[in-house]
Design a protein around this motif. Structure first.
Motif, PDB file in Angstrom:
ATOM      1  N   ASP A  33       0.839  -1.205   0.000  1.00 12.12           N
ATOM      2  CA  ASP A  33       0.000   0.000   0.000  1.00 12.12           C
ATOM      3  C   ASP A  33       0.874   1.255   0.000  1.00 12.12           C
ATOM      4  O   ASP A  33       0.625   2.199  -0.767  1.00 12.12           O
ATOM      5  N   ASP A  90      -0.248   6.715   3.469  1.00  4.26           N
ATOM      6  CA  ASP A  90      -0.288   5.460   4.244  1.00  4.26           C
ATOM      7  C   ASP A  90       0.593   5.523   5.491  1.00  4.26           C
ATOM      8  O   ASP A  90       1.081   4.503   5.952  1.00  4.26           O
ATOM      9  N   HIS A 115      -5.342   6.382   5.490  1.00  3.17           N
ATOM     10  CA  HIS A 115      -6.605   5.696   5.803  1.00  3.17           C
ATOM     11  C   HIS A 115      -6.563   5.014   7.170  1.00  3.17           C
ATOM     12  O   HIS A 115      -7.429   4.185   7.451  1.00  3.17           O
ATOM     13  N   HIS A 116      -5.559   5.316   8.012  1.00  5.47           N
ATOM     14  CA  HIS A 116      -5.508   4.706   9.348  1.00  5.47           C
ATOM     15  C   HIS A 116      -6.378   5.496  10.321  1.00  5.47           C
ATOM     16  O   HIS A 116      -6.199   6.703  10.458  1.00  5.47           O
ATOM     17  N   CYS A 135      -4.859   2.788   1.406  1.00  7.21           N
ATOM     18  CA  CYS A 135      -4.540   4.162   1.041  1.00  7.21           C
ATOM     19  C   CYS A 135      -4.633   4.301  -0.484  1.00  7.21           C
ATOM     20  O   CYS A 135      -4.879   5.389  -0.999  1.00  7.21           O
ATOM     21  N   ASP A 165      -3.388  -4.553   0.649  1.00  5.73           N
ATOM     22  CA  ASP A 165      -3.969  -4.130   1.932  1.00  5.73           C
ATOM     23  C   ASP A 165      -5.330  -4.761   2.221  1.00  5.73           C
ATOM     24  O   ASP A 165      -5.809  -4.699   3.353  1.00  5.73           O
ATOM     25  N   HIS A 295      -5.074  -0.424  12.218  1.00  3.96           N
ATOM     26  CA  HIS A 295      -6.510  -0.467  11.949  1.00  3.96           C
ATOM     27  C   HIS A 295      -7.176  -1.429  12.935  1.00  3.96           C
ATOM     28  O   HIS A 295      -6.519  -2.229  13.586  1.00  3.96           O
TER      29      HIS A 295
HETATM   30 MN    MN Z   1      -2.399   0.813   4.226  1.00  6.09          MN
END
Ligand code: MN
Ligand code: 5GP
Length: 323
Positions: A33, A90, A115-116, A135, A165, A295
């Motif tokens: 990612d 990311d 995107h975390h 991401c 991912d 995540h």
């Molecule tokens: Mn990622």
């Protein structure tokens, strides 16, 4: 997309539009990612006439060296000149860029695209979409918003980001939109069988031997399962540290297991911990409590202690989270 996220994306687009020299930074132990999103983004910025450089705090694993643009990535400390903008994709926190901090000293403000859910919003502008499966999805949106026409090379990067991912489109984070984006990327010429073969079917004999040794340490306690990698296993198998990537999927695949943990002691006085859950337990909370992040279904941390002490610390925290 929330209105805050769409405002943040607009601000990023404006800032990138005004930039002329952009430094892009991969995270430590770069995964598909990080590499795929960052290289696609760098290509998109070059299509807009910007100068770009991509810096990596750790080497690119050989199975991801096929991603277009990977050959031009430089080691931490090896960038030249200065940059008016730094772009992180990311990357949940600033400590995830490791030795690339030195390169950052010659760069302008940080733009943070991620995107975390544990993202620490360390940038001047932070565009974070926690519901994105990779991401790569966020990067796809950003490239479109920049008005760049995707080409097959960018598409390969974005597809690699998404397919890695999401565990090949298997995780809870996957949505219809994940598949629609992937379909667009295939339409641009990505060949999924070729990508999968390069990433997953090019393993070294040493990595399979390491997997066999690690499996002998597998332990299970109800819905919890864990496995170790020791310096001795690495030495005897001849596997490299990056070849522990993905091993956590073995305890995760055991029937009835909700939380899987891989403890990886690479002989540097610290233990890398990978956490996975299948449906219910938020392992990012556990990782954050131990100084890491990630995540709900995939998280990790690094602990400066022995393997036995790491077992005690992590398994206690996981058991509490499972109750
Ligand atoms: Mn990622
Ligand atoms: P992995 O187990 O594959 O190394 O990491 C799984 C997820 O957790 C990734 O999304 C990664 O970004 C996150 N993660 C792993 N280790 C760390 C860490 O030490 N700090 C932070 N903030 N995130 C981590």
């Amino acid at each position: 997309m929330s209105s805050a996220a769409s405002r943040d994306r607009r601000r990023i687009v404006e800032r990138l539009g005004a930039a002329s020299r952009v430094l892009l930074v991969l995270h430590v132990r770069p995964d598909g990612d990080s590499i795929g999103s960052t290289l696609a983004m760098a290509a998109a910025l070059r299509a807009l006439g910007k100068a770009t450089e991509v810096v990596a705090p750790d080497p690119i694993p050989p199975n991801l060296a096929f991603v277009p643009g990977a050959g031009a990535v430089v080691d931490a400390g090896a960038t030249r000149g200065s940059f008016d903008t730094a772009l992180f994709l990311d990357c949940a926190s600033l400590d995830r860029i490791g030795g690339a901090t030195a390169d950052l000293e010659r760069a302008g403000p940080i733009l943070n695209v991620d995107h975390h859910s544990s993202n620490q919003r360390y940038g001047e502008i932070n565009y974070v979409e926690p519901q994105a499966a990779a991401c790569g999805e966020v990067t796809y949106d950003l490239i479109r918003a920049l008005g760049v026409a995707l080409d097959v090379e960018m598409a390969v990067g974005l597809y690699v980001a998404i397919v890695t991912d999401t565990g090949s489109f298997r995780y809870q984070s996957v949505t219809a939109r994940t598949h629609r984006i992937a379909a667009q990327l295939l339409g641009l010429g990505v060949r999924p069988a070729e990508v999968a073969e390069r990433i997953w079917d090019n393993r070294s004999l040493a990595s399979l031997r390491l997997e066999a040794a690690a499996l002998r340490t597998l332990e299970r306690e109800g819905e919890l399962a864990w496995m170790d990698v020791t310096p001795q296993m690495l030495a005897e198998s001849g596997a490299a540290a990056y070849e522990t990537e993905g091993l956590v999927n073995l305890p995760r695949s055991l029937e009835g297991v909700e939380v899987a943990v891989l403890f990886s002691d690479e002989g540097r006085g610290e233990v890398r911990v990978s956490l996975r859950s299948t449906a219910r337990v938020d392992v990012s909370t556990v990782a954050v409590s131990l100084g890491g992040g990630g995540h709900a279904r995939a998280a990790g941390c690094t602990l400066g202690m022995s393997l036995a002490a790491a077992h005690a610390a992590v398994l206690t925290a996981v058991r509490a989270a499972m109750r």
